[in-house]
Design an enzyme around this catalytic site. Structure first.
Site, PDB file in Angstrom:
ATOM      1  N   ALA A 158      16.175 -40.009   7.033  1.00  0.00           N
ATOM      2  CA  ALA A 158      15.289 -41.093   7.504  1.00  0.00           C
ATOM      3  C   ALA A 158      15.673 -41.889   8.635  1.00  0.00           C
ATOM      4  CB  ALA A 158      14.644 -41.791   6.215  1.00  0.00           C
ATOM      5  N   GLY A 159      14.690 -42.253   9.586  1.00  0.00           N
ATOM      6  CA  GLY A 159      14.942 -43.165  10.402  1.00  0.00           C
ATOM      7  C   GLY A 159      15.563 -42.866  11.630  1.00  0.00           C
ATOM      8  N   LYS A 178      14.133 -33.116  -3.667  1.00  0.00           N
ATOM      9  CA  LYS A 178      14.350 -34.077  -2.973  1.00  0.00           C
ATOM     10  C   LYS A 178      13.805 -35.420  -3.643  1.00  0.00           C
ATOM     11  CE  LYS A 178      13.279 -37.165   1.045  1.00  0.00           C
ATOM     12  NZ  LYS A 178      12.895 -37.395   2.509  1.00  0.00           N
TER      13      LYS A 178
END
Lengths: 67, 255
Positions: free
Chosen positions: B183-184, B96
């Site tokens: 993410a988030g 990643k």
């Protein structure tokens, strides 16, 4: 022999001659450890044959939790 | 099936391994999440406390595909080094790419992310870049040969959910490789919405590890991602401005 390990000066006995022996010295031989010697990343198979000498810069890294 | 490079997965949840209250809760959360892909970071060891247990020792890592990240890198060069360190473990071939350009927002640096991805593809890695929701950047990353594109829903650890669903839908529509929303994510409904939009997977960490009950949240996320995917595959009804009766209008016994 004096090495720089992860940025710290560390004295190791002169009987420690290879990367594999260094890992054993730090009791890391059964752990997942990745070794960089003087900015060169070493594959695991190279640990036993890679010699270390005075003033070498060694980085020992491992995996930690992350996202 | 979720196909990334030469890997195939039946779970579409990619789970981070950071910030769990303890190893036992982490192990239980990983188990019930049904995940097949675990992310983690590469850091210096504390050689003076080598006896401290490591999270990998607590998990049967042969059951999982490991996805190391390059977190901590601020330049392409640093990211490439971290990726190579991870690969030298002999435990993984996916990476990643995470090159943070701003410490306050933790948003990725697009230029360095692109450079790092290009270099790592040349070196034979399976490359999954963490990127913003920029549509053209996602396209450029795919054109480089990235094996998946991982746009953020909102800033890392913010739990704000999908703040730009329009851009995310454009990224998903144009992509020929898996789009993994990374993410988030804060709630199971955030994850379900991402999947309903057609995302191939969701990568999350804090939403589970920071929940009051991480194990229960891991199960909730698993179910949400499965539900969202099924909903996407089933195909939703079009939205209409006015009502359409579900009961027949004929044969009424009154009036």
């Amino acid at each position: 022999m004096i090495l720089t390990v992860n940025g710290d000066q560390v004295e190791v006995p002169n009987t420690v001659k290879t990367i594999a022996e260094l890992l054993q010295h730090f009791e890391l031989n059964n752990k997942v450890v990745i070794v960089e010697k003087n900015a060169e990343i070493l594959e695991k198979e190279k640990h036993a044959e890679t010699l270390i000498s005075d003033k070498d810069k060694i980085e020992l890294v491992h995996f930690v939790g992350g996202g | 099936m979720l196909k990334i490079g030469n890997h195939e997965f039946s779970s579409r949840l990619l789970l981070g391994t950071g910030k769990y209250p303890d190893f036992e809760i982490q192990k239980a959360a990983v188990d019930v999440s049904g995940t097949e892909i675990l992310t983690f970071s590469v850091r210096r060891m504390n050689i003076f406390e080598a006896s401290q247990p490591n999270f990998l020792e607590n998990l049967d890592i042969s059951k999982y595909t490991l996805l190391p990240n390059t977190a901590g890198a601020k330049t392409a060069e640093e990211a490439v080094r971290i990726a190579k360190l991870a690969k030298a473990s002999g435990l993984c071939d996916m990476i990643k790419v995470e090159v943070i350009g701003c410490q306050k927002t933790l948003l990725p640096d697009p230029i360095e992310t692109l450079k790092a991805s290009e270099q790592l593809l040349k070196e034979g890695f399976i490359v999954l870049p963490y990127t913003s929701d920029d549509v053209l950047l996602a396209r450029r990353l795919e054109e480089l040969g990235c094996h998946a594109i991982m746009p953020g829903a909102s800033p890392i650890g913010s739990g704000q959910g999908i703040i730009n669903p329009l851009n995310l839908s454009f990224i998903i529509e144009q992509a020929n490789v898996p789009v993994i929303v990374d993410a988030g994510i804060g709630t199971p409904s955030d994850a379900a919405i991402a999947m309903e939009m057609g995302a191939a997977g969701v990568l999350l960490n804090t939403a589970v590890s920071g929940a009051d009950d991480p194990v229960k949240m891991a199960r909730a996320m698993r179910l949400a991602i499965e539900a969202g995917r099924l909903g996407f595959e089933a195909g939703r009804i079009p939205k209409k401005r006015y009502a359409t009766a579900s009961s027949p209008l004929e044969g009424m016994s009154i009036g």
